[in-house]
Write an enzyme that holds these catalytic residues in place. Structure first.
Site, PDB file in Angstrom:
ATOM      1  N   CYS A 291       0.840  -1.205   0.000  1.00 32.47           N
ATOM      2  CA  CYS A 291       0.000   0.000   0.000  1.00 32.47           C
ATOM      3  C   CYS A 291       0.872   1.250   0.000  1.00 32.47           C
ATOM      4  CB  CYS A 291      -0.931   0.004   1.209  1.00 32.47           C
ATOM      5  SG  CYS A 291      -0.066   0.099   2.795  1.00 32.47           S
TER       6      CYS A 291
ATOM      7  N   CYS B  96       3.512   1.588   2.641  1.00 33.90           N
ATOM      8  CA  CYS B  96       4.742   0.853   2.347  1.00 33.90           C
ATOM      9  C   CYS B  96       5.648   1.677   1.438  1.00 33.90           C
ATOM     10  CB  CYS B  96       4.410  -0.475   1.676  1.00 33.90           C
ATOM     11  SG  CYS B  96       3.374  -1.581   2.648  1.00 33.90           S
TER      12      CYS B  96
ATOM     13  N   ASP C 120       6.141  18.777 -38.654  1.00 31.40           N
ATOM     14  CA  ASP C 120       7.171  19.021 -39.655  1.00 31.40           C
ATOM     15  C   ASP C 120       6.699  18.379 -40.960  1.00 31.40           C
ATOM     16  OD1 ASP C 120       9.801  19.583 -40.772  1.00 31.40           O
ATOM     17  OD2 ASP C 120      10.124  17.424 -40.589  1.00 31.40           O
TER      18      ASP C 120
ATOM     19  N   ASP D   2      14.616  19.096 -36.154  1.00 33.06           N
ATOM     20  CA  ASP D   2      13.549  19.700 -35.367  1.00 33.06           C
ATOM     21  C   ASP D   2      13.876  19.731 -33.881  1.00 33.06           C
ATOM     22  OD1 ASP D   2      11.781  19.855 -37.698  1.00 33.06           O
ATOM     23  OD2 ASP D   2      11.738  17.683 -37.551  1.00 33.06           O
TER      24      ASP D   2
END
Length: 738
Positions: A23, A26, A433, A630
């Site tokens: 959980c 923990c 692009d 790019d």
């Protein structure tokens, strides 16, 4: 003279497989124990795979991997293994999880079987001492994992779900044993044993944990499928030419591997002998096999089709493209979105808050409750402990993220981390692009602008000049000439001028093929015809200074581009084309793709400025490109998406990568991101509402007026149901469509 200072050690990163985590408490305990060590920079727990990634600066004798293991074990958890690869750590954890599932299933069966006579104690006229023995067996064996968790909680002085369940079942059992063994010490109305609470809590919570463990595993199915697709061995050629079958882990770089028809290629490398076609769809999504010959690159995990190949390994199996893809996807699944930090902080307070609330509730019922006060105090306190476990809150986000990134991997979209997954669904603008992204980067001759010469004559002179050229336009000319059955003249001389064109001498005549501006510089009389200005990309041709005309070049649009643009628009996104190409060529490509807004003749650095302009307007921007030219725009964008024309480029550099050439996968990824965000909100809302609404009921708030009291076993069932609902809701993301 002062002693020389030693350069600080480089930071290391290890992945530990940790057993016993269930959980959010923990998670907080393990992360807190590791981050308290001097030199540890970060510790990130992935609750789904039960691993923790630790980044630290080693200090000889003080901080190393052994010290990290000791810190985790001191916190009450087991370190099952570790390494630098998350996949390796998970392989250890997977075995542990399967073993744990078998143990849980065995204990669940025994607890359920023993609970039947206990629940039917009245009709069966069961002796109180027999009931006590059955309850003890259920508590001691069926609930053993909860008591082990309580022991760990005491060691680390931090309660978790196991501690709450152990305390609640233990309290119910001790009270019931008190009723059986010392009934005269209690008032008559309080002499009711709570066997149903003991058995119900153990059975329901164990059932919930078992089902939850099974469902957690399903969120990683996409990665497991990828892991299973890779080969395990390779045929390595020895010095005498004989084959030796070795595990992939033992195939070193430089060794030559033989791959027979129909076998998978185990390593990344280069073909040194043989010809074949290879199915690379596993990595690229491209369904058509790719021709391979000596000098060609091949990738581990791809399928050799019809010929034998000998491949010199560049990367062994553990470092192949497939292995790195699996590792990258798994690392992405382990990351946390921003909202998870809030959920973890809230969950960390739930467990100690529940203990305080249970004590306060018990005290209030003992002080002011109606008879039987002791029984009501015990029932309400145990119900509060059972209902307050923050399991659903701890699982709400990581389950959805793991399922979402796994589903994206199945779609052929790699997403680097949970925050990118979150941001992708918030995008307002997508900038494409052109060359190599929206188009294939493979121009074709789409038409002629000939002056007083036949088209075939113009094409013949262009072919003669471009025959030796490696420019993409030259390839387009050769393809068109082959279609028309034309053969090139033999060129006596050839010269390529990058950025301008080519100069050749054919049959004693000077032939120029290139840009209009360069032909004008060379003295050719180019007419002022508007057709040339509006045509886009041109390959102009002149012979002995006489301008003959031009071929109109057009880059081939990706087949998926129009559908991808339409899908993005349906999602409400603004789609633009950004290109360094001439305006006419960019507009023509945009028109064919269905894009209305075009930015042409834009340099790479100007693309980043364009992204800033959109962001200044309050819009979130995604840029889709190849990842090289790019790069400034991809780095500036809120989400940078690269196309993986190879296999390993985008995985290592982009926020997200389309591993498939199908651009419509981007729209699917955006839609998936929105679904993930919606599921996370639903999970968190359900987890908070459950805890906040059920705790007052468990505390007995409805009893004074309506006589409604939540039984502990019902609270345990509701807690298990809460976790299961979160898991099932997250698994909806694994389906192609809701």
């Amino acid at each position: 003279m002062s002693p020389p200072t030693r350069a600080p050690d480089a930071a290391r990163r290890v992945i530990l497989s940790v057993g016993g985590m269930h959980c959010a408490s923990c998670v907080a305990a393990v992360e807190g124990a590791l981050e308290a060590l001097p030199g540890v920079r970060a510790a990130d727990v992935d609750l789904i795979s039960r691993t923790v990634a630790v980044e630290f600066v080693p200090v000889p004798g003080r901080l190393d991997e052994a010290a990290l293991r000791r810190a985790v074990e001191k916190a009450g958890y087991d370190v099952l293994g570790g390494g630098e690869s998350r996949t390796e750590a998970e392989a250890v954890g997977l075995l542990s999880r399967r073993s744990e599932e078998k143990v849980l299933l065995s204990r669940l069966r025994w607890a359920a079987v023993l609970s039947v006579p206990l629940l039917l104690a009245g009709p069966l006229s069961l002796s109180p001492y027999t009931a006590l023995l059955l309850a003890f067996l259920i508590l001691a064996w069926g609930g053993r994992h909860f008591h082990q968790g309580l022991r760990r909680a005491l060691l680390r002085r931090r309660a978790d779900m196991d501690a709450l369940v152990s305390l609640s079942t233990g309290a119910a059992f001790l009270y019931s044993a008190w009723v059986v063994l010392l009934p005269e010490t209690l008032p008559p109305e309080a002499r009711r044993p709570q066997w149903d609470a003991v058995s119900g809590l153990v059975v329901f919570v164990t059932l919930g944990r078992f089902l939850e463990a099974r469902l957690r595993g399903r969120t990683s199915e996409a990665v497991l499928k990828l892991m299973r697709l890779g080969p395990r061995t390779a045929r390595v050629l020895r010095g005498d030419g004989r084959e030796e079958v070795l595990p992939l882990a033992e195939v070193a770089a430089g060794r030559v591997v033989r791959v027979r028809p129909g076998e998978q290629i185990g390593v990344d490398g280069e073909v040194v002998s043989g010809r074949s076609t290879v199915d690379e769809s596993l990595l690229t999504g491209e369904s058509l096999p790719v021709e391979k010959a000596p000098g060609s690159r091949v990738w581990g995990g791809t399928l050799n089709k019809n010929g034998a190949l000998e491949v010199r390994a560049a990367r062994p199996g553990a470092e192949s493209a497939l292995a790195r893809l699996v590792e990258a996807v798994r690392a992405a699944q382990a990351t946390k979105p921003r909202v998870q930090r809030f959920a973890d902080a809230a969950a960390a307070w739930f467990t100690p808050g529940a203990l305080i609330l249970a004590l306060a509730v018990a005290g209030a019922w003992l002080a002011w409750g109606p008879p039987p006060r002791v029984l009501l105090a015990l029932t309400c306190a145990v119900s509060v402990l059972a209902a307050a476990c923050p399991c659903a809150l701890g699982l709400a986000t990581p389950l959805a993220v793991s399922a979402g990134i796994g589903r994206a991997a199945e779609l052929g979209v790699f997403i680097r981390n949970a925050e990118i997954l979150e941001d992708l669904g918030r995008v307002d603008v997508v900038l494409f692009d052109k060359t190599g992204t929206l188009t294939l980067g493979r121009p074709r001759a789409a038409g002629f602008l000939a002056l007083d010469v036949p088209e075939d004559e113009l094409l013949s002179w262009a072919l003669a000049a471009e025959e030796r050229s490696e420019h993409p336009f030259a390839d387009a000319v050769r393809r068109l000439a082959a279609e028309r059955g034309l053969r090139p003249f033999a060129a006596e001389s050839f010269e390529a001028l990058p950025g301008r064109g080519v100069r050749a001498r054919v049959s004693g005549r000077a032939v120029l093929a290139g840009s209009l501006s360069w032909l004008e510089e060379e003295g050719a009389a180019v007419p002022r015809d508007p057709r040339f200005a509006e045509a886009g990309s041109l390959l102009a041709v002149a012979v002995d200074g006489r301008f003959l005309g031009a071929l109109r070049m057009e880059d081939e649009l990706r087949p998926s581009a129009p559908a991808a643009v339409a899908a993005l628009k349906r999602l409400g996104l603004e789609v633009c084309l950004v290109s360094g190409d001439r305006g006419a060529a960019a507009r023509r490509a945009a028109e064919r793709a269905g894009i209305g807004r075009v930015f042409s003749e834009i340099r790479p650095e100007e693309k980043a400025d364009l992204v800033r302009r959109f962001q200044a307007e309050g819009k979130r921007v995604a840029v889709v490109g190849e990842g090289f030219n790019d790069a400034p725009a991809l780095a500036r964008a809120d989400v940078g998406v690269a196309l993986a024309s190879g296999t390993d480029v985008a995985v290592e550099s982009a926020d997200a990568a389309l591993l498939s050439p199908d651009l419509s996968r981007l729209a699917e990824a955006v839609a998936l991101s929105r679904r993930v965000r919606r599921v996370i909100r639903e999970n968190l809302a359900w987890a908070f509402v459950y805890n906040l609404a059920l705790l007052p009921v468990a505390a007995g708030a409805l009893y004074p007026r309506w006589g409604v009291l939540l039984r502990p076993e019902h609270a345990g069932a509701a807690m298990a149901l809460s976790s299961l609902s979160v898991a099932l809701n997250s698994l909806r993301l694994r389906r192609p469509h809701e």
